[in-house]
Design a protein around this motif. Structure first.
Motif, short mmCIF file in Angstrom:
data_model
loop_
_atom_site.label_atom_id
_atom_site.label_comp_id
_atom_site.label_asym_id
_atom_site.label_seq_id
_atom_site.Cartn_x
_atom_site.Cartn_y
_atom_site.Cartn_z
N ALA A 28 4.36 -66.67 108.73
CA ALA A 28 4.18 -65.58 107.75
C ALA A 28 4.87 -65.97 106.44
N GLU A 29 4.90 -65.03 105.51
CA GLU A 29 5.54 -65.29 104.21
C GLU A 29 7.02 -65.65 104.40
N ILE A 30 7.55 -66.42 103.50
CA ILE A 30 8.95 -66.83 103.56
C ILE A 30 9.85 -65.62 103.45
N ASP A 31 10.85 -65.56 104.32
CA ASP A 31 11.87 -64.51 104.28
C ASP A 31 13.10 -65.09 103.58
N PRO A 32 13.43 -64.62 102.38
CA PRO A 32 14.58 -65.18 101.65
C PRO A 32 15.88 -65.14 102.44
N GLN A 33 16.01 -64.18 103.35
CA GLN A 33 17.22 -64.08 104.16
C GLN A 33 17.33 -65.21 105.19
N ARG A 34 16.24 -65.94 105.42
CA ARG A 34 16.24 -67.00 106.42
C ARG A 34 16.12 -68.40 105.81
N THR A 53 12.70 -73.38 104.88
CA THR A 53 12.25 -72.00 104.76
C THR A 53 11.67 -71.52 106.09
N TYR A 54 11.90 -70.24 106.37
CA TYR A 54 11.44 -69.63 107.62
C TYR A 54 10.86 -68.25 107.32
N ASP A 55 9.94 -67.81 108.18
CA ASP A 55 9.42 -66.45 108.04
C ASP A 55 10.34 -65.48 108.80
N ARG A 56 10.00 -64.20 108.80
CA ARG A 56 10.86 -63.19 109.43
C ARG A 56 10.93 -63.33 110.95
N PHE A 57 10.04 -64.14 111.53
CA PHE A 57 10.03 -64.36 112.97
C PHE A 57 10.76 -65.64 113.37
N GLY A 58 11.23 -66.41 112.38
CA GLY A 58 11.93 -67.65 112.66
C GLY A 58 11.05 -68.88 112.68
N ASN A 59 9.78 -68.75 112.29
CA ASN A 59 8.88 -69.90 112.21
C ASN A 59 9.17 -70.67 110.93
N GLN A 60 9.29 -71.99 111.02
CA GLN A 60 9.53 -72.78 109.82
C GLN A 60 8.28 -72.80 108.96
N ARG A 61 8.48 -72.62 107.68
CA ARG A 61 7.38 -72.59 106.71
C ARG A 61 7.53 -73.76 105.76
N LYS A 62 6.48 -74.50 105.57
CA LYS A 62 6.51 -75.62 104.65
C LYS A 62 6.17 -75.13 103.25
N GLY A 83 4.73 -75.10 99.63
CA GLY A 83 3.57 -75.71 99.03
C GLY A 83 2.32 -75.58 99.88
N THR A 84 2.41 -74.86 101.02
CA THR A 84 1.20 -74.65 101.81
C THR A 84 0.33 -73.59 101.17
N LYS A 85 0.88 -72.84 100.23
CA LYS A 85 0.10 -71.92 99.41
C LYS A 85 0.34 -72.31 97.96
N SER A 86 -0.68 -72.19 97.15
CA SER A 86 -0.58 -72.68 95.78
C SER A 86 0.43 -71.92 94.94
N ASP A 87 0.79 -70.70 95.32
CA ASP A 87 1.71 -69.92 94.49
C ASP A 87 3.17 -70.05 94.95
N GLU A 88 3.45 -70.90 95.94
CA GLU A 88 4.82 -71.05 96.42
C GLU A 88 5.51 -72.22 95.73
N HIS A 89 6.70 -71.97 95.27
CA HIS A 89 7.53 -73.03 94.71
C HIS A 89 8.98 -72.56 94.68
N PHE A 90 9.87 -73.49 94.46
CA PHE A 90 11.29 -73.18 94.37
C PHE A 90 11.79 -73.55 92.99
N LYS A 91 12.74 -72.78 92.54
CA LYS A 91 13.43 -73.12 91.30
C LYS A 91 14.89 -73.36 91.64
#
Length: 182
Positions: A118-124, A147-156, A158-166
């Protein structure tokens, strides 16, 4: 069976099941509750570095549920059932829909699906520094952002075009850099 498809962790996937007897005529069970239908999702996933088999039971919905009127454009015949499954675990799974006393697979079952995080959970989000605690000006250092979602799944990232880190080594917006597809 129709509706077996890829999904996102935590989202319901609805399946439309049309029951026919061996002669090809619409079939219904007493009370129309789909008691003879079973939906299951199973697969092997990585949990904290350990391969684990996950099994998820689907839910066959009562005929009073809203999906019966929405999914059938107002009216569902007695041989049409709706079910859903929802996985909080990301991974590749086999979805099975079986029917009858011998648990025969329905046409279209089993099917293979992928469940994405799921979407990245900033708390994780975790940040790990690699190397020395202090770095001299002009030398490079590496940090790992996981990065992880609220269920603890690791999220890569850049798998969505609007995701990035600053990130920044200074406190001014002019020095912000963007890391994409890392």
């Amino acid at each position: 069976v129709t509706g077996i498809r890829d999904s996102v962790a935590g989202h319901k996937v609805y399946l439309k099941i049309e029951a026919y007897n061996f002669a090809g005529h619409p079939a219904d069970d007493v009370g129309g509750r789909g008691a003879h239908i079973e939906v299951s999702v199973s697969g092997e996933v990585d949990r904290d570095g350990q391969p684990t088999t996950v099994g998820i039971s689907g839910v066959v919905l009562a005929r009073t549920e809203d999906i019966y009127s929405k999914g059938c454009n107002g009216y569902c015949p007695a041989n049409v059932y709706w079910a859903y499954y929802s996985s909080t675990q990301a991974g590749d799974f086999e979805v099975s829909v079986t029917m009858g006393p011998f648990n025969d697979h329905c046409v279209g079952s089993p099917g293979t699906v992928s469940v994405a995080a799921a979407e990245i959970d900033p708390q994780r989000v975790t940040v790990v520094r690699d190397g020395e605690a202090n770095v001299l000006a002009g030398l490079s250092s590496t940090i790992l952002i996981s990065t992880y979602d609220r269920f603890g799944n690791q999220r890569k990232v850049g798998t969505k075009s609007d995701e990035h880190f600053k990130w920044s080594l200074k406190n001014s917006p002019e020095s912000m850099n963007t890391i994409e597809n890392q």
